[in-house]
Design a protein around this motif. Sequence first.
Motif, short mmCIF file in Angstrom:
data_model
loop_
_atom_site.label_atom_id
_atom_site.label_comp_id
_atom_site.label_asym_id
_atom_site.label_seq_id
_atom_site.Cartn_x
_atom_site.Cartn_y
_atom_site.Cartn_z
N LEU A 1 0.83 -1.20 0.00
CA LEU A 1 0.00 0.00 0.00
C LEU A 1 0.87 1.26 0.00
CD1 LEU A 1 -2.85 -1.04 2.47
CD2 LEU A 1 -2.84 -1.13 -0.04
N GLY A 2 2.06 1.17 0.56
CA GLY A 2 3.00 2.29 0.51
C GLY A 2 3.42 2.58 -0.92
N HIS A 3 3.75 1.54 -1.67
CA HIS A 3 4.09 1.72 -3.08
C HIS A 3 2.91 2.33 -3.84
CE1 HIS A 3 6.88 -1.96 -2.52
NE2 HIS A 3 7.67 -0.89 -2.65
N LEU A 4 1.73 1.81 -3.60
CA LEU A 4 0.55 2.30 -4.32
C LEU A 4 0.24 3.75 -3.97
CD1 LEU A 4 -1.66 -0.92 -4.12
CD2 LEU A 4 -0.36 -0.06 -6.10
N ASP A 5 0.52 4.14 -2.75
CA ASP A 5 0.35 5.53 -2.34
C ASP A 5 1.28 6.44 -3.15
OD1 ASP A 5 -0.41 7.79 -0.61
OD2 ASP A 5 1.58 7.53 0.28
N ILE A 6 2.54 6.04 -3.27
CA ILE A 6 3.50 6.82 -4.05
C ILE A 6 3.09 6.85 -5.52
CG2 ILE A 6 5.91 6.95 -4.85
CD1 ILE A 6 5.57 7.71 -1.87
N ILE A 7 2.66 5.73 -6.06
CA ILE A 7 2.23 5.67 -7.46
C ILE A 7 1.06 6.62 -7.69
CG2 ILE A 7 1.10 4.17 -9.18
CD1 ILE A 7 2.86 1.85 -7.98
N ILE B 1 12.86 10.76 -12.18
CA ILE B 1 12.86 9.52 -11.41
C ILE B 1 12.13 9.82 -10.11
CG2 ILE B 1 14.27 7.84 -10.14
CD1 ILE B 1 16.49 8.38 -12.26
N ILE B 2 11.17 9.00 -9.77
CA ILE B 2 10.38 9.20 -8.56
C ILE B 2 10.81 8.17 -7.53
CG2 ILE B 2 8.05 9.09 -7.59
CD1 ILE B 2 7.21 9.99 -10.54
N ARG B 3 11.11 8.66 -6.34
CA ARG B 3 11.54 7.78 -5.26
C ARG B 3 10.66 8.04 -4.04
NH1 ARG B 3 14.10 3.58 -6.43
NH2 ARG B 3 15.23 3.61 -4.50
N GLY B 4 10.30 7.00 -3.36
CA GLY B 4 9.54 7.11 -2.13
C GLY B 4 10.47 7.09 -0.93
N LEU B 5 10.13 7.91 0.05
CA LEU B 5 10.92 7.95 1.30
C LEU B 5 10.04 7.55 2.46
CD1 LEU B 5 12.89 11.31 0.96
CD2 LEU B 5 13.76 9.00 0.63
N ARG B 6 10.61 6.77 3.37
CA ARG B 6 9.90 6.40 4.58
C ARG B 6 10.55 7.00 5.81
NH1 ARG B 6 10.18 0.31 2.80
NH2 ARG B 6 12.30 1.00 3.06
N ALA C 1 1.63 9.04 6.25
CA ALA C 1 2.04 8.64 7.60
C ALA C 1 1.64 7.20 7.92
CB ALA C 1 1.46 9.60 8.63
N ARG C 2 0.44 6.82 7.52
CA ARG C 2 -0.03 5.46 7.85
C ARG C 2 0.71 4.38 7.07
NH1 ARG C 2 -4.04 7.50 4.43
NH2 ARG C 2 -4.71 6.06 2.80
N HIS C 3 1.48 4.78 6.04
CA HIS C 3 2.21 3.80 5.23
C HIS C 3 3.73 3.88 5.42
CE1 HIS C 3 -1.48 2.90 3.23
NE2 HIS C 3 -1.57 4.07 2.63
#
Length: 163
Positions: free
Chosen positions: A15-21, A90-95, A126-128
């Motif tokens: 779900l974290g990936h899907l949020d970023i997508i 390039i899109i990168r997600g950060l946690r 935040a939740r992801h």
Amino acid sequence: MRIGLYPGTFDPVTLGHLDIIERATVLVDRLVIGVAINRDKGPLFSLEERVAMLEAECAALARKTGIEIVAHPFENLLIDCARDVGAQVIIRGLRAVADFEYEYQMVGMNRALDASIETVFLMAEARHQAIASKLVKEIARLGGDVSKFVSPAVREALLARLG
């Protein structure tokens, strides 16, 4: 046309990936999800399974946003993959801070290889933020409930794979 590349292993897609997508779709006209072939990581799901999961998970989002979202396997350098698909971003997600330290180094190297391709960081909701594929697999492997971290279809795939 602005093309973005969101790379990762996606083993499995969370779900974290899907949020970023979903949030990346407001930045680009076409989003390529680069599915890394990383033999060193020993993925739980095959490349074909990971691509199929991403395509299935992103189909409704692509219809909703009108943005073309495609999964693209790659095994070369990230910057070369970006060039191959015509990505300007390039899109990168950060946690967490640990992600930033690694990503900071990666941006520097990518800029040295091709300064014309920008990197954009998106923070997970935040939740992801605590979700990591590695941890999801471990929870599933030990019989825990992963329904807060992955879609129902991915949860079923995990359960089928892990018994």
